[in-house]
Enzyme design. Structure first.
Site, PDB file in Angstrom:
ATOM      1  N   GLU A  69     -10.646 -15.053  -7.122  1.00 12.23           N
ATOM      2  CA  GLU A  69     -10.350 -15.133  -5.694  1.00 12.23           C
ATOM      3  C   GLU A  69     -11.160 -16.225  -5.008  1.00 12.23           C
ATOM      4  OE1 GLU A  69      -8.110 -13.686  -3.890  1.00 12.23           O
ATOM      5  OE2 GLU A  69      -7.310 -12.226  -5.327  1.00 12.23           O
ATOM      6  N   GLU A 127      -9.780   3.193  -0.928  1.00  8.30           N
ATOM      7  CA  GLU A 127     -10.063   1.881  -1.496  1.00  8.30           C
ATOM      8  C   GLU A 127     -11.517   1.865  -1.933  1.00  8.30           C
ATOM      9  OE1 GLU A 127      -9.221  -2.727  -0.413  1.00  8.30           O
ATOM     10  OE2 GLU A 127     -10.334  -1.590   1.108  1.00  8.30           O
ATOM     11  N   ARG A 180      -5.326 -10.769  10.133  1.00  3.47           N
ATOM     12  CA  ARG A 180      -5.275  -9.440   9.547  1.00  3.47           C
ATOM     13  C   ARG A 180      -4.415  -8.533  10.423  1.00  3.47           C
ATOM     14  NH1 ARG A 180      -6.272  -9.595   4.263  1.00  3.47           N
ATOM     15  NH2 ARG A 180      -8.457 -10.016   3.706  1.00  3.47           N
ATOM     16  N   GLU A 193      -0.514 -15.699   2.235  1.00  8.26           N
ATOM     17  CA  GLU A 193      -1.874 -15.995   2.668  1.00  8.26           C
ATOM     18  C   GLU A 193      -1.941 -17.367   3.347  1.00  8.26           C
ATOM     19  OE1 GLU A 193      -4.598 -13.513  -0.520  1.00  8.26           O
ATOM     20  OE2 GLU A 193      -4.063 -15.579  -1.010  1.00  8.26           O
ATOM     21  N   SER A 235     -14.310   3.160   4.018  1.00 12.19           N
ATOM     22  CA  SER A 235     -13.952   4.128   5.061  1.00 12.19           C
ATOM     23  C   SER A 235     -13.408   5.367   4.370  1.00 12.19           C
ATOM     24  CB  SER A 235     -12.906   3.538   6.020  1.00 12.19           C
ATOM     25  OG  SER A 235     -12.552   4.464   7.022  1.00 12.19           O
ATOM     26  N   PHE A 239       0.853  -1.172   0.000  1.00 11.82           N
ATOM     27  CA  PHE A 239       0.000   0.000   0.000  1.00 11.82           C
ATOM     28  C   PHE A 239       0.897   1.233   0.000  1.00 11.82           C
ATOM     29  CE2 PHE A 239      -2.928  -2.985   2.393  1.00 11.82           C
ATOM     30  CZ  PHE A 239      -3.719  -3.244   1.294  1.00 11.82           C
ATOM     31  N   GLU A 260       1.936 -15.044  -1.579  1.00 15.30           N
ATOM     32  CA  GLU A 260       1.449 -13.736  -1.126  1.00 15.30           C
ATOM     33  C   GLU A 260       1.265 -13.702   0.387  1.00 15.30           C
ATOM     34  OE1 GLU A 260      -2.076 -12.884  -3.336  1.00 15.30           O
ATOM     35  OE2 GLU A 260      -1.060 -12.946  -5.282  1.00 15.30           O
TER      36      GLU A 260
END
Length: 374
Positions: free
Chosen positions: A277, A304, A243, A329, A298, A193, A327
């Site tokens: 995905e 985003e 997360r 994950e 948000s 990001f 990645e």
């Protein structure tokens, strides 16, 4: 001073101007060719590579008398992608020849395909490449070319998201050329990001301009979210993963139950991302997509834009999934009844807002979906 022959994307004058930070009118540029070489599309990438090919001729432009500052900017833009300058002799339009240098890729770095077409590239990738180059060159002198290159896939995604935002209609009331004034734009941080900040003013409802304010946001891009739903079995599938942002916020429960989600790659639609995905994260083949919502989750802090879907699927046939290990994950999935999910929604068990949004939409359209897919 240096003389360079450009065969690929930097033949596009607006891109060359952006990288060099000056007008193309000030450049000593001549049409030129490099015999014994061809320019070919790199497989899976929006740019070409040059290769030695008997009988081929690479069309391009020779730019002479480039300054050390010009060369430094060009090396920064090209250097992170495995390109290095090599001397060649090019042919000029008047029949003469001239010495020059060319950015050649490292041998074996890229797999090439068909001959590359500049006009087709400008139509498909020109605007995105210009936006991406703005972000890249903002870090010239602050990061190495290699560091920026590692973030280039996410830079491209943000550029695609910006173009998509520009393409959406305005509100018909505000004129952004008059109603928002940007005094300073700072790209403060770059990784997967990015963080950007602006000193800006906006027009207030009384017609006056606001004071100059500093505002910052996390730049994420576009993403697709899909909640797999089996209308025959009246079941949904959720995925759980760690997360980091909730953990960084001090949350005691950073493992989140969510719908399937992923960033939208340039050239990919939100629907294509949702289907891809679903397979990668949950091993689910989506049969049909129902659009739920699209917008900013948000808008005060996060740049985003997300597209939320219900994905009609047969949840008796789930195989694979788990995310992409490359990645980082590590994902597990769970199939549960619609009623069990809604009990969790009512109890405020789930902390992921796109999941709440998708679940509430499903509560309004569930009977229709069950009737249509029974």
């Amino acid at each position: 001073m240096a003389d360079l022959f450009f065969f690929g994307t930097l033949r596009h004058t607006p891109l060359l101007e952006l990288v060099l930070g000056r007008s193309g009118d000030a450049l000593n540029a001549l049409s030129a060719k490099l015999p014994g070489h061809g320019v070919y599309q790199v497989a899976g990438q929006p740019f070409p590579a040059i290769e030695e090919r008997q009988g081929a001729t690479a069309e391009g432009v020779l730019v002479q008398d480039l300054s050390p500052a010009d060369l430094d900017a060009l090396n920064f833009y090209e250097g992170g992608f495995g390109y290095a300058l090599k001397p060649v002799t090019v042919q000029l339009a008047d029949g003469g020849s001239a010495g020059a240098e060319v950015y050649f890729p490292e041998p074996g770095l890229w797999q090439t395909e068909e001959p590359w077409d500049l006009a087709a590239w400008v139509d498909e990738w020109g605007a995105l490449s210009l936006r991406a180059a703005e972000e890249v060159m903002a870090y010239h002198g602050r990061m190495s070319a290699e560091e920026v290159a590692r973030s280039f896939p996410s830079i491209r995604r943000r550029a695609a998201a910006w173009l998509a935002g520009q393409a959406r209609p305005g509100d018909g009331v505000h004129d952004l050329s008059r109603d928002v004034i940007v005094h300073n734009h700072n790209r403060a941080y770059l990784n997967f990001f990015a963080m950007e900040e602006m000193d800006l003013q906006f027009r207030r409802y009384d017609g006056s301009m606001s004071p100059v304010m500093n505002r910052a946001c996390s730049m994420a891009g576009h993403a697709a979210v899909v909640l797999p739903y089996d209308p025959v079995r009246d079941q949904v599938l959720l995925v759980e993963q760690f997360r980091a942002p909730p953990f960084m916020m001090g949350d005691a429960h950073p493992w989140m139950w969510e719908p399937v989600a992923g960033v939208i790659d340039p050239g990919e639609t939100a629907e294509e991302t949702a289907r891809r995905e679903a397979v990668e994260e949950a091993g689910v083949t989506v049969l049909h997509l129902e659009p739920v919502a699209r917008g900013y989750p948000s808008s005060g802090a996060l740049a985003e834009f997300i597209h939320i879907f219900i994905g009609i699927a047969d949840l008796s046939d789930v195989s694979g999934g788990g995310g992409v290990a490359g990645e980082g994950e590590d994902i597990r999935s769970r199939t549960l009844s619609y009623e069990e999910m809604m009990e969790g929604i009512d109890a405020q068990t789930y902390q992921d807002m796109p999941l709440v949004t998708a679940a509430l939409w499903l509560s309004r359209h569930r009977e229709r979906l069950r009737a249509e897919h029974s």
